[in-house]
Design a protein around this motif. Structure first.
Motif, mmCIF file in Angstrom:
data_model
loop_
_atom_site.group_PDB
_atom_site.id
_atom_site.type_symbol
_atom_site.label_atom_id
_atom_site.label_comp_id
_atom_site.label_asym_id
_atom_site.label_seq_id
_atom_site.Cartn_x
_atom_site.Cartn_y
_atom_site.Cartn_z
ATOM 1 N N ARG A 31 8.740 -35.673 10.021
ATOM 2 C CA ARG A 31 9.312 -35.085 11.062
ATOM 3 C C ARG A 31 9.304 -33.637 11.232
ATOM 4 N NH1 ARG A 31 13.805 -36.192 9.206
ATOM 5 N NH2 ARG A 31 14.100 -38.220 10.565
ATOM 6 N N PRO A 32 8.889 -32.820 12.225
ATOM 7 C CA PRO A 32 8.653 -31.372 12.150
ATOM 8 C C PRO A 32 9.780 -30.686 11.786
ATOM 9 C CG PRO A 32 7.680 -32.442 14.238
ATOM 10 C CD PRO A 32 8.627 -33.444 13.421
ATOM 11 N N ASN A 33 9.753 -29.598 11.310
ATOM 12 C CA ASN A 33 10.934 -28.479 10.814
ATOM 13 C C ASN A 33 11.779 -28.315 11.889
ATOM 14 O OD1 ASN A 33 10.245 -28.834 8.141
ATOM 15 N ND2 ASN A 33 8.973 -27.136 7.981
ATOM 16 N N TRP A 34 11.069 -28.260 13.216
ATOM 17 C CA TRP A 34 12.095 -27.530 14.125
ATOM 18 C C TRP A 34 12.919 -28.848 14.741
ATOM 19 C CZ3 TRP A 34 11.104 -30.580 18.360
ATOM 20 C CH2 TRP A 34 10.004 -31.312 18.603
ATOM 21 N N GLU A 35 12.715 -29.903 14.411
ATOM 22 C CA GLU A 35 13.200 -31.223 15.103
ATOM 23 C C GLU A 35 14.526 -31.656 13.948
ATOM 24 O OE1 GLU A 35 12.152 -35.706 15.216
ATOM 25 O OE2 GLU A 35 10.916 -34.724 16.757
ATOM 26 N N THR A 36 14.343 -30.927 12.829
ATOM 27 C CA THR A 36 15.353 -31.550 11.691
ATOM 28 C C THR A 36 16.712 -31.409 12.166
ATOM 29 O OG1 THR A 36 13.584 -31.438 10.159
ATOM 30 C CG2 THR A 36 15.978 -31.491 9.458
ATOM 31 N N LYS A 37 17.227 -30.099 12.724
ATOM 32 C CA LYS A 37 18.682 -29.650 12.928
ATOM 33 C C LYS A 37 19.156 -30.714 13.964
ATOM 34 C CE LYS A 37 21.476 -26.221 14.490
ATOM 35 N NZ LYS A 37 21.602 -24.914 14.866
ATOM 36 N N ARG A 38 18.326 -31.043 14.967
ATOM 37 C CA ARG A 38 18.799 -31.897 15.985
ATOM 38 C C ARG A 38 18.977 -33.473 15.409
ATOM 39 N NH1 ARG A 38 21.081 -32.366 21.165
ATOM 40 N NH2 ARG A 38 21.175 -34.725 21.540
ATOM 41 N N TYR A 39 18.207 -33.548 14.534
ATOM 42 C CA TYR A 39 18.105 -35.067 13.849
ATOM 43 C C TYR A 39 19.372 -35.116 13.160
ATOM 44 C CZ TYR A 39 16.732 -38.837 10.885
ATOM 45 O OH TYR A 39 16.873 -40.079 10.221
ATOM 46 N N GLU A 40 19.569 -34.235 12.291
ATOM 47 C CA GLU A 40 20.813 -34.201 11.675
ATOM 48 C C GLU A 40 22.081 -34.181 12.384
ATOM 49 O OE1 GLU A 40 20.218 -31.022 8.747
ATOM 50 O OE2 GLU A 40 18.607 -32.123 7.503
ATOM 51 N N GLN A 41 22.172 -33.553 13.291
ATOM 52 C CA GLN A 41 23.345 -33.412 14.478
ATOM 53 C C GLN A 41 23.589 -34.800 14.856
ATOM 54 O OE1 GLN A 41 22.045 -30.349 16.954
ATOM 55 N NE2 GLN A 41 23.234 -28.896 15.999
ATOM 56 N N ASP A 42 22.598 -35.305 15.423
ATOM 57 C CA ASP A 42 22.472 -36.785 15.913
ATOM 58 C C ASP A 42 23.078 -37.996 14.930
ATOM 59 O OD1 ASP A 42 21.538 -35.961 18.310
ATOM 60 O OD2 ASP A 42 19.549 -36.632 17.936
ATOM 61 N N LEU A 43 22.425 -37.964 13.540
ATOM 62 C CA LEU A 43 22.831 -38.560 12.584
ATOM 63 C C LEU A 43 24.545 -38.496 12.324
ATOM 64 C CD1 LEU A 43 20.409 -38.362 9.931
ATOM 65 C CD2 LEU A 43 20.951 -40.454 11.142
ATOM 66 N N ASP A 44 24.847 -37.245 12.344
ATOM 67 C CA ASP A 44 26.422 -36.783 12.018
ATOM 68 C C ASP A 44 27.246 -37.538 12.971
ATOM 69 O OD1 ASP A 44 28.505 -35.543 10.777
ATOM 70 O OD2 ASP A 44 28.627 -34.085 12.467
ATOM 71 N N LEU A 45 26.843 -37.054 14.453
ATOM 72 C CA LEU A 45 27.467 -37.677 15.306
ATOM 73 C C LEU A 45 27.721 -39.279 15.420
ATOM 74 C CD1 LEU A 45 29.092 -37.291 17.905
ATOM 75 C CD2 LEU A 45 26.892 -37.290 19.280
ATOM 76 N N LEU A 46 26.436 -39.820 15.166
ATOM 77 C CA LEU A 46 26.634 -41.401 15.162
ATOM 78 C C LEU A 46 27.301 -42.065 14.137
ATOM 79 C CD1 LEU A 46 22.717 -41.742 15.915
ATOM 80 C CD2 LEU A 46 24.684 -42.780 17.584
ATOM 81 N N ARG A 47 27.143 -41.076 12.631
ATOM 82 C CA ARG A 47 27.979 -41.722 11.895
ATOM 83 C C ARG A 47 29.583 -41.549 12.090
ATOM 84 N NH1 ARG A 47 23.995 -38.732 7.921
ATOM 85 N NH2 ARG A 47 22.716 -40.632 7.180
ATOM 86 N N ARG A 48 30.001 -40.669 12.748
ATOM 87 C CA ARG A 48 31.254 -40.671 13.140
ATOM 88 C C ARG A 48 31.856 -41.835 14.169
ATOM 89 N NH1 ARG A 48 32.081 -35.483 15.577
ATOM 90 N NH2 ARG A 48 29.929 -34.824 15.162
#
Length: 76
Positions: A31-48
Motif C-alpha cells: 500500500r502506498p504511504n499516502w493511502e495508509t491513513k485512509r485505510y486505517e480510518q476505514d478499518l476503524d470505522l468498520l471495526r466499530r
C-alpha cells in the motif's frame, strides 16, 4: 470499502478489504504511504460496526475471493 462503511454496509466493506489484502499479498504489492491513513480510518470505522465473529467471517470471505470475484462483488 470506505464508502460501504459510510453507507452502513460494513460486511461488504470488510469483504472488499479482505479481498484487497489477499490480492496485495499474492502480488507483493504494498500500500502506498499516502493511502495508509485512509485505510486505517476505514478499518476503524468498520471495526466499530461489526462484532469480532462477523468481522472474521467477512474478512475470510474476501481473502478467499479471486480478483475477478472481488471485482464482481464490488460492482454488484
Amino acid at each position: 470499502a470506505g464508502l460501504a462503511a459510510e453507507d452502513g454496509l460494513a460486511n461488504r466493506g470488510v469483504v472488499l478489504l479482505g479481498a484487497a489484502h489477499a490480492a496485495r499479498r499474492s502480488s507483493a504489492y504494498s500500500r502506498p504511504n499516502w493511502e495508509t491513513k485512509r485505510y486505517e480510518q476505514d478499518l476503524d470505522l468498520l471495526r466499530r460496526q461489526l462484532d469480532g465473529v462477523a468481522w472474521t467471517a467477512a474478512w475470510t470471505t474476501g481473502e478467499n475471493m479471486s480478483v475477478e470475484a472481488a471485482v464482481r462483488f464490488a460492482l454488484a
